[in-house]
Each structure stands twice: as structure tokens, then as C-alpha cells.
Design a protein around this motif. Sequence first.
Motif, PDB file in Angstrom:
ATOM      1  N   SER A  43      81.628  63.818 -90.732  1.00  0.00           N
ATOM      2  CA  SER A  43      82.058  64.159 -91.403  1.00  0.00           C
ATOM      3  C   SER A  43      83.465  64.857 -89.768  1.00  0.00           C
ATOM      4  CB  SER A  43      81.834  65.917 -91.451  1.00  0.00           C
ATOM      5  OG  SER A  43      82.893  66.502 -91.595  1.00  0.00           O
ATOM      6  N   THR A  44      84.712  64.473 -90.431  1.00  0.00           N
ATOM      7  CA  THR A  44      85.947  64.462 -89.209  1.00  0.00           C
ATOM      8  C   THR A  44      85.563  66.253 -88.734  1.00  0.00           C
ATOM      9  OG1 THR A  44      87.416  65.361 -90.818  1.00  0.00           O
ATOM     10  CG2 THR A  44      87.293  63.032 -90.266  1.00  0.00           C
ATOM     11  N   CYS A  45      85.156  67.076 -89.799  1.00  0.00           N
ATOM     12  CA  CYS A  45      85.210  68.432 -88.744  1.00  0.00           C
ATOM     13  C   CYS A  45      83.913  68.510 -87.483  1.00  0.00           C
ATOM     14  CB  CYS A  45      84.435  68.967 -90.134  1.00  0.00           C
ATOM     15  SG  CYS A  45      85.641  69.573 -91.296  1.00  0.00           S
ATOM     16  N   ASP A  46      83.616  67.973 -87.654  1.00  0.00           N
ATOM     17  CA  ASP A  46      82.684  67.448 -86.057  1.00  0.00           C
ATOM     18  C   ASP A  46      83.267  66.610 -84.874  1.00  0.00           C
ATOM     19  OD1 ASP A  46      80.571  69.307 -87.723  1.00  0.00           O
ATOM     20  OD2 ASP A  46      79.527  66.300 -88.408  1.00  0.00           O
ATOM     21  N   ALA A 102      92.360  62.351 -87.716  1.00  0.00           N
ATOM     22  CA  ALA A 102      91.453  63.180 -87.657  1.00  0.00           C
ATOM     23  C   ALA A 102      91.296  62.586 -85.311  1.00  0.00           C
ATOM     24  CB  ALA A 102      90.696  63.829 -88.568  1.00  0.00           C
TER      25      ALA A 102
END
Length: 122
Positions: free
Chosen positions: A36-39, A62
Amino acid sequence: MLAVCLALLEARANPLPASNQVARSFYPLGIYAVNSTCDFAMVRAAAFNLITGPAGKSLLDAADAAGLKVLASPGASAGAGFDLEAAAKTVKAFDAHPALWAWYLVDEPDLQEIPPETVASG
């Protein structure tokens, strides 16, 4: 890993101009399959500076925001079913993106019995 090695060999064969000092000083320390781009912030905090992933604006943006470069798939894989038109469209759209490090044409071509000449022509 082979793709990274091929990209490094390409860079050695076609050195960057002296004016491109940022790219010249980049030493890739990559990680495969970040979910995930959140990571991305966590990946960067772990000292990685390169990820793999499909070329797309949201992923590349990102990655750039997180200080990462991307070894990007152009949406088609080298081999018998390679879609040159789809790959060319993706390359045209994202080739100048600041997060793009190199294009990733195929994963483990030797295990898929794809000869180097086929990968090179992709």
C-alpha cells in the motif's frame, strides 16, 4: 533482481550527463511488493529508497512524496504476449515522472524461459 541488474548495466553502458548529479549519486536499496502507498513512509524510514510497482500517477506521486524511486511495470510484461502499444502508452505518460527510476519489463525471465533478446526488444 535480474531487472535491477539489467538496469544497472544499462546505466553503466549509458552514463548520465555530469549535470545529473542527483541521479548519479543514487544507489538503489529496494524492496519488492509493498502492499500500500500508506506503507511508503515506513519503507523509507527502514532505509529503502526504491520500490517496485505498476506505473500509475497515484503510486508515482506517493512514492515521490515519500522520497522513494520506483522500478515500474509499464502494464505489459516482456514475452510472447507483450503488448507494445499498451507499454508505449504507459511509458509516454510517465517516463518523465521524478519518482520513476527504471522500467521493469519482466519478473524472472529465466524461470519463464524468456530469452534476454526478447526482454531487450520489449
